[in-house]
Design an enzyme around this catalytic site. Structure first.
Site, PDB file in Angstrom:
ATOM      1  N   ASP A   1       0.863  -1.165   0.000  1.00 23.90           N
ATOM      2  CA  ASP A   1       0.000   0.000   0.000  1.00 23.90           C
ATOM      3  C   ASP A   1       0.916   1.236   0.000  1.00 23.90           C
ATOM      4  O   ASP A   1       2.127   1.140   0.216  1.00 23.90           O
ATOM      5  CB  ASP A   1      -0.964  -0.016   1.201  1.00 23.90           C
ATOM      6  CG  ASP A   1      -2.176   0.876   0.943  1.00 23.90           C
ATOM      7  OD1 ASP A   1      -3.207   0.703   1.605  1.00 23.90           O
ATOM      8  OD2 ASP A   1      -2.085   1.756   0.058  1.00 23.90           O
TER       9      ASP A   1
HETATM   10  C1  GLC Z   1      -4.234   4.390  -0.284  1.00 23.75           C
HETATM   11  C2  GLC Z   1      -5.155   3.266   0.127  1.00 23.75           C
HETATM   12  C3  GLC Z   1      -5.250   2.161  -0.890  1.00 23.75           C
HETATM   13  C4  GLC Z   1      -5.156   2.752  -2.266  1.00 23.75           C
HETATM   14  C5  GLC Z   1      -3.742   3.277  -2.428  1.00 23.75           C
HETATM   15  C6  GLC Z   1      -3.540   3.940  -3.790  1.00 23.75           C
HETATM   16  O1  GLC Z   1      -3.471   4.814   0.799  1.00 23.75           O
HETATM   17  O2  GLC Z   1      -4.907   2.664   1.393  1.00 23.75           O
HETATM   18  O3  GLC Z   1      -6.499   1.492  -0.669  1.00 23.75           O
HETATM   19  O4  GLC Z   1      -5.420   1.767  -3.249  1.00 23.75           O
HETATM   20  O5  GLC Z   1      -3.389   4.195  -1.401  1.00 23.75           O
HETATM   21  O6  GLC Z   1      -4.333   5.055  -3.905  1.00 23.75           O
END
Ligand code: GLC
Length: 746
Positions: A288
């Site tokens: 993430d």
């Molecule tokens: C964010 C979220 C994740 C998302 C990623 C890209 O922090 O936790 O769900 O897909 O970053 O945007």
């Protein structure tokens, strides 16, 4: 200690590498050979470039660390994927830059297409309330089709985190509290996004997230620690991820939280032993946003060098935005801390997907502006959004038959801060199209269907301040109308990522306004528009009609008006328990009985409950009303004993005893009466949503096989134990209409 963790990880990892090598991935013929041939040509730096993902400069969905020249990095093969770049034009431009790199390896473009791309669908928690797996799959199918037409190869969805805590803002993004329902919805969404399979021009890679147990953050505080026994992890939180693997999810995303002290992104138990080992997952894992580097803040590693080492060895294949990999992996390999084969495995997994998507044949195949223009925002897609939105609406209360509204009404007062809201109806994780986008507010939806009735309007109050300046006008507006419809709830960014709330009451002084309007004596309908379960006890006790509409997307106003005027009979059922107070949280329907179960809310004497509040929730998991009524009868079991693998079938009749057609979600719950370890007082094990005309009845049959009776024992063995099982069939987890029992003999 740290050495032990790393060496344990390495040992585990070597087994799983050997394991995964043994079982050839079921990729299309020839792709493995092409990947190997390409891998042989790649330098270590080029391999590491494939593991590096940056955000585009258009929109950030996390703390942006702008550094260097991304375009130059793309040309030099230092970036394997970009996120937050959308549109055929932008993606083509960046792909052209990637084609200037030595080996011309195409970029992957990822985006959070969570509930719609150009047409916004209801938030996932709302769609879960439809219990309509076909409609949910279709919603994802359309989102995938639109995204793929706009240069997107990969959506960071479905979010499949089971959540039992409505203080956590990201409950809006998932399928609620139940593992059985959540697993079926995970499968439907993966299949929706991936369609007929990667390589089709309307298919995008799905990404099951956030692996794992992110929804169990202590206190509902986002990003917080998760502390749980492995049985709970395996029994409640992992099954939707396994369902995603079984549905063919191309990718996974790990989670920000630690699990019992080990951050998911550095956790080889979940990423290698379980996901890539036991479950045989052949796709790749993206971290993430920045989660690899965040292991420093976790206190799990001392710097990015160590973060990169731990994460890659634990099975995090691609580094979203932390720059740990691009800045450290080459050195780690040279210093023998990371084996090049570990990197090769991660690169293989990513290259396989790029081949499967057809990007090596034509890197621009998804970036066609003509196709984009004709694919987006079609009337058919808008109608599908309206349809699933209607099905997601939950009727919580309808006394004195206030609903459906009569077309003969002379006037309807629309009151509240969300009557004319458009952006707020899209919810969190919607893609903002600015003025290009026509979003249907409640006000417009009512205008489309009110017929001769005069629509009066007063905002009454703001969403979250305490001024009463608008109350008088709202009251006088209500007094002029035959009926009042109030639109109350949350602003679009009051639920979502980093939006945990300690107080989940209706915000501001909205409930004061409801009281003032109710005091006029007019028939009042309160619509609650939110991304999570809210607390609204006074309203629940005193207002005759209450409708939970969640955040319903582009067609919100039309869908709500369809229900208010009875053009669609509401059929939604709550996918999460609604508490009476934050003090009851965590509260969920499938709890253990304890040694002192309270018989009911008044049984407090040395019983498991509270002395200052009922133990029962405000509204139960699976609850939702209709404009008609249903009768359950004639429960029959094929046998009262199960032995071996012979299933037992349970059948019953369901009759529409009202005077309008309607859908009912008949639910099957089971209780294993005596088991070691103990089992919940009930667990959802099947359901069926059926449409019945007035007076019509049907026979519904559920099959109960051993799989539905199995659970993990204290040694994490998936077992069944002989004994008596209780069958409960009904319209909600707290409304059992038929019950029976059978015995599992062996
Ligand atoms: C964010 C979220 C994740 C998302 C990623 C890209 O922090 O936790 O769900 O897909 O970053 O945007």
């Amino acid at each position: 200690m740290l050495k032990k963790i790393i060496s344990f990880t390495l040992i585990t990892f070597c087994f799983s590498i050997a394991y995964s090598q043994k079982k050839k991935s079921p990729t299309a013929p020839g792709i493995d050979e092409k990947v190997e041939a390409l891998l042989q040509k790649m330098t270590l730096d080029e391999k590491i470039g494939q593991l590096n993902q940056y955000t585009g400069d258009w929109e950030a969905t996390g703390p942006v660390t702008n550094s260097g020249n991304k375009l130059e990095d793309v040309k030099q093969g230092k970036i394997g994927s970009m996120l937050n770049v959308k549109g055929a034009k932008h993606t083509r431009a960046l792909q052209e830059a990637a084609m200037q790199s030595r080996l011309k390896i195409p970029l992957l473009f990822g985006l959070d297409v969570i509930h719609g791309y150009r047409v916004t669908f209801p938030i996932p928690l709302a769609e879960a309330a439809s219990w309509d797996l076909e409609a949910i799959e279709k919603s994802a199918r359309i989102a995938g089709t639109e995204a793929a037409a706009s240069g997107i190869h990969w959506t960071f969805a479905p979010m499949v985190d089971i959540a039992r805590d409505p203080r956590w803002g990201r409950v809006m993004e998932g399928a609620g509290e139940d593992t059985y329902l959540g697993s079926l919805i995970a499968k439907a969404r993966v299949k929706g996004f991936q369609g007929k399979g990667l390589g089709n021009l309307d298919a995008v890679m799905a990404c099951a997230k956030h692996f794992a147990a992110y929804g169990a953050a202590i206190g509902g505080r986002d990003y917080n620690s998760v502390d749980m026994g492995l049985r709970t992890l395996w029994e409640v939180y992992l099954p939707p991820f396994k369902a995603a693997v079984d549905a063919g999810a191309a990718t996974f995303m790990n989670s920000f939280n630690d699990i019992n002290g080990i951050p998911a992104t550095g956790n080889s138990y979940i990423q290698r032993d379980i996901l890539k080992g036991k479950w045989g997952f052949k796709g790749f894992v993206v971290s993430d946003w920045g989660s690899i580097g965040e292991m420093i803040q976790h206190g799990y590693v001392k710097d990015n060098y160590e973060a990169a080492e731990v994460a890659i060895n634990a099975g995090s294949d691609m580094d979203m935005e932390s720059r740990s990999y691009i800045n450290n992996l080459a050195k780690l390999v040279k210093e023998g801390k990371v084996k090049e084969e570990v990197i090769n495995d991660a690169v293989r997994r990513i290259l396989v997907k790029k081949f499967e998507l057809g990007l090596f044949d034509d890197p621009y195949r998804f970036s066609n502006e003509q196709r984009e223009k004709k694919t987006l925002n079609t009337p058919e897609f808008l109608e599908a959004a309206r349809d699933v939105a209607r099905k997601s609406i939950v009727l919580l209360k309808n006394e004195k038959q206030v609903l459906p509204l009569s077309k003969d009404l002379k006037s309807v007062a629309l009151i509240g801060p969300l009557v004319k809201a458009e952006k707020d109806m899209q919810g969190f994780w919607s893609i903002d199209w600015g003025k290009e986008d026509h979003l249907v507010s409640l006000y417009e939806g009512m205008q489309n269907q009110a017929g001769k009735a005069r629509l009066l309007y007063a905002k009454g109050c703001e969403i979250s301040d305490t001024s009463k300046a608008g109350f008088a006008e709202a009251v006088s507006t209500a007094q002029q109308a035959d009926v009042v419809v109030m639109a109350m709830g949350e602003k679009y960014d009051m639920s979502g990522e980093a939006k945990s709330r300690a107080n989940i009451h209706l915000p501001g002084n909205q409930e004061e306004l409801i009281k003032a309007i109710q005091a006029t004596g007019k028939p009042v309908v309160v619509l609650l528009m939110a991304g999570r379960p809210l607390v609204f006890n006074w309203t629940a006790d005193n207002v005759p009609a209450i409708v939970y509409t969640w955040w319903l997307g582009s067609q919100a106003g039309n869908a709500i008006a369809d229900v208010l005027y009875g053009n669609y009979n509401p059929s939604g059922k709550l996918p999460m328990t609604f508490p009476r107070s934050e003090g009851q949280i965590p509260i969920y329907y499938n709890y253990f009985n304890t040694g002192r179960p309270a018989k009911d809310d008044n049984d407090l004497n040395y019983r498991s409950g509270y002395i200052d509040m009922q133990k029962s929730p405000r509204y139960a998991f699976g609850y939702g009303l209709s404009y008609t009524t249903f009768e359950y009868g004639n429960l029959k079991l094929s046998d009262t004993n199960i032995s071996g693998n012979k299933p037992v079938t349970v059948s019953f009749t369901l009759k529409n005893t009202g005077n309008v057609a309607g859908e009912e979600v008949a639910q099957l719950y089971l209780q294993d009466m005596v088991a070691r370890p103990v089992r919940p007082v009930k667990e959802l094990k099947d359901f069926k949503k059926v449409m019945l005309k007035p007076g019509e009845s049907t026979t519904i049959t559920f099959t109960i096989d051993k799989e539905k009776l199995s659970f993990y024992n204290e040694n994490l063995e998936w077992i069944t134990q002989p004994g008596e099982f209780k069958i409960m069939i009904g319209s909600s987890s707290d409304a059992v209409k038929l019950d029976g029992s059978f015995t599992l003999v062996d």
